[in-house]
Every structure is written in structure tokens, then in C-alpha cells.
Scaffold this motif. Sequence first.
Motif, PDB file in Angstrom:
ATOM      1  N   ARG A   1      16.795 -86.823 -66.049  1.00  0.00           N
ATOM      2  CA  ARG A   1      17.843 -85.744 -65.478  1.00  0.00           C
ATOM      3  C   ARG A   1      17.966 -86.683 -64.308  1.00  0.00           C
ATOM      4  O   ARG A   1      19.705 -86.464 -63.542  1.00  0.00           O
ATOM      5  CB  ARG A   1      16.236 -85.227 -64.810  1.00  0.00           C
ATOM      6  N   ALA A   2      17.283 -88.296 -63.784  1.00  0.00           N
ATOM      7  CA  ALA A   2      18.258 -89.112 -63.319  1.00  0.00           C
ATOM      8  C   ALA A   2      19.229 -89.458 -63.659  1.00  0.00           C
ATOM      9  O   ALA A   2      20.004 -89.459 -63.103  1.00  0.00           O
ATOM     10  CB  ALA A   2      17.070 -90.230 -63.029  1.00  0.00           C
ATOM     11  N   ALA A   3      19.316 -89.610 -64.693  1.00  0.00           N
ATOM     12  CA  ALA A   3      20.841 -90.446 -65.308  1.00  0.00           C
ATOM     13  C   ALA A   3      21.578 -89.404 -65.044  1.00  0.00           C
ATOM     14  O   ALA A   3      22.521 -89.631 -64.924  1.00  0.00           O
ATOM     15  CB  ALA A   3      20.190 -90.926 -66.523  1.00  0.00           C
ATOM     16  N   CYS A   4      21.707 -87.834 -65.774  1.00  0.00           N
ATOM     17  CA  CYS A   4      22.861 -86.541 -65.482  1.00  0.00           C
ATOM     18  C   CYS A   4      22.642 -87.076 -64.285  1.00  0.00           C
ATOM     19  O   CYS A   4      24.130 -86.877 -64.248  1.00  0.00           O
ATOM     20  CB  CYS A   4      21.913 -85.641 -66.178  1.00  0.00           C
ATOM     21  N   ALA A   5      22.233 -86.679 -63.458  1.00  0.00           N
ATOM     22  CA  ALA A   5      22.603 -86.883 -61.656  1.00  0.00           C
ATOM     23  C   ALA A   5      23.321 -87.749 -61.656  1.00  0.00           C
ATOM     24  O   ALA A   5      24.101 -87.810 -61.023  1.00  0.00           O
ATOM     25  CB  ALA A   5      21.222 -87.040 -61.349  1.00  0.00           C
ATOM     26  N   TYR A   6      22.753 -89.106 -61.801  1.00  0.00           N
ATOM     27  CA  TYR A   6      23.996 -90.140 -61.956  1.00  0.00           C
ATOM     28  C   TYR A   6      25.060 -90.789 -62.472  1.00  0.00           C
ATOM     29  O   TYR A   6      26.114 -90.440 -61.442  1.00  0.00           O
ATOM     30  CB  TYR A   6      22.845 -91.214 -61.771  1.00  0.00           C
TER      31      TYR A   6
END
Length: 326
Positions: free
Chosen positions: A54-59
Motif C-alpha cells: 500500500r505504501a509503495a503504490c501510494a508513493y
Amino acid sequence: MLEHGGNLRDAMRHYGGSDWIDLSTGINPLGYPAPPLAPDAWQRLPEPDPELLRAACAYYGAPHLLPVAGTQAAIQALPRLRAPSRITVAAPSYAEHAHHWGGHGHTLRQVPYAQLDAAVRDSDVVVVCNPNNPTGDTIEAAQLLAWRAELAARGGWLVVDEAFGDTAPALSVAGHADAEGLVVLRSVGKFFGLAGLRLGFVAAAPRLLAQLADLLGPWAVSGPAQAVALDALRDRAWQAATQERLLRDGARMRTLLASSGIEAGGTPLFHWWPEARPEAFHEHMARRAIWVRLFRQAARGIRLGLPAHEADWQRIERALRDWREQ
């Protein structure tokens, strides 16, 4: 195995000394401060962490991602997921792409960036680095997406290596990687200065990501790497401050090189130029315990990254002045 930057032990063994400045990789020299890790990061088998995804997709602004043990793992695996195909790799670029696409029955050619548009017409796979490593050349996102559509219409792929893309977010096509025929590679090693984690991400359509995951096998990314990257990808304050610092330091390096008569291209993280005497420049800097990247092949030139400390800047300035005055 191909030659790469970061081989500082080789430099120390050959030239001696221990107080070296390593500018050979283009990695952020003031990387993300890794947090203390919970004991189970070391003890548990590293099952995939949905919070990291989730964090990577957001970044990265990507709809789907697969964590991999550095983008190198994907570079080596992707050629094994296609039947023999006509492959075009932009040149010069990160040499591992051509090295691996040159096997597995594929037909490889390398073409300059200026000839890529024409090369798309008779290619099954086109591979580009954007921004390019080592030259810093860039291609607008709209052009890449047009190539993707043309290739995908006949079952082809566009592979875009955005390992140095963090400082040029407008160029990224990761947000479009749910479309068939687009593969985007991202790295936490360069901008975040965490190359030792061996962590990267592949953005692509879910079916291709599933095939790649099967090929790479279980436990591909270590638990400690996932834990550190989760903090780094969520830390927007550090990211914003780092963007500002890299832009400032990149401009400083460009000005410093220009004062020595060197007109360099590149990104905030590295600069490159077609040096007329690359071996001599490389030797000159090494004798002063400054390790830069020498390119001997078709793209004969020099690439150097950023130093970490003010004293390092002063040493580089003196070395460049000595080069100019010799």
C-alpha cells in the motif's frame, strides 16, 4: 559479470588509502536513516507485507506492484517470461538490460535514443531507462505511452527502468502500468540511498506480475528490507526535504563541473559527460582518492554522483582545478 560502480574495495586495493570519496554509483550519499527493527524481522520468514504494498503504490502512484530483491532481479527474470522475440534496448543505458535480453533465444539490437521511435515499428520489446543511466537523457511520458500502445497491439512490451525517476516524477509512467504491455521498474536504492537493502518494485498488469512472482519464488524480499522500506516510503517529510537537497546539490555539482570547462548532463543524483580522455580523468581522480565511474565502450565518458560532506566537496573542487590546470 559486468563491471559496475560501487567497487570501492577494488579502488583501495589498487591505489591504497582508506579516506575515499565514492562518487561511482549515483546513489544518494545521505540516505534514509534506517529505524531499529523488531526482532521478528530477523526471525520470521519474510511473508509479503500488505502495508508495504500500500505504501509503495501510494508513493509510486502505481495500481499494482511486485516487490523484488532489487530491480536487478527483475531485469534478469523478465527475458525468461517471453518466447524468442525482437528486442531493442536503448543505448547507451544500464548494461544489464542488454546483457540479459541478449540470451534466452531473443534477437537483440541496441539503438541510440534518437532512433527509438523508428525502432518500435519492428520490435517486440523495447527497453529504456528514464531518466537514462548513465547520460541522464529523458523521454516524455506521452511518448512512452504511445510506444506502449503500439507494442501492446501486437503482444509486445515496453520496459521502462525508472530507477533514477524519483527526482523526475512527471516523467513516470508507473501510474499506467495496469495497461497490457507496460513494465515499469522502480528502486529504493538510489533516491532513498538504501542500495544495501536490495529492494525494488515492478509495476505491470496483474497477470504479468503473477508470472514474475512465480519465477522469482517465495521469500524474494527479506523481512528487514520490507520493514525499513515501509518507513522510508511513508516518510513524506524526509522525501520532500531530500528532493530539495538533491536539487540544490545537483545544481552545485553542475556549476562546479562547468567552472572546470565540463558541460555535463544528468540528474540531481549524478552527472555524465563524454570526456575526451576518460581513462586519464579517472586515473587523475583516483590518485586523489576520489572514485568516479569510467565508461570505456561506445559511450566513452565519466559519470559521478554527489558527495556527502562539505569537506568532500572541497576535495573534489581541488581535484577538478588540478585537472583543468595540468
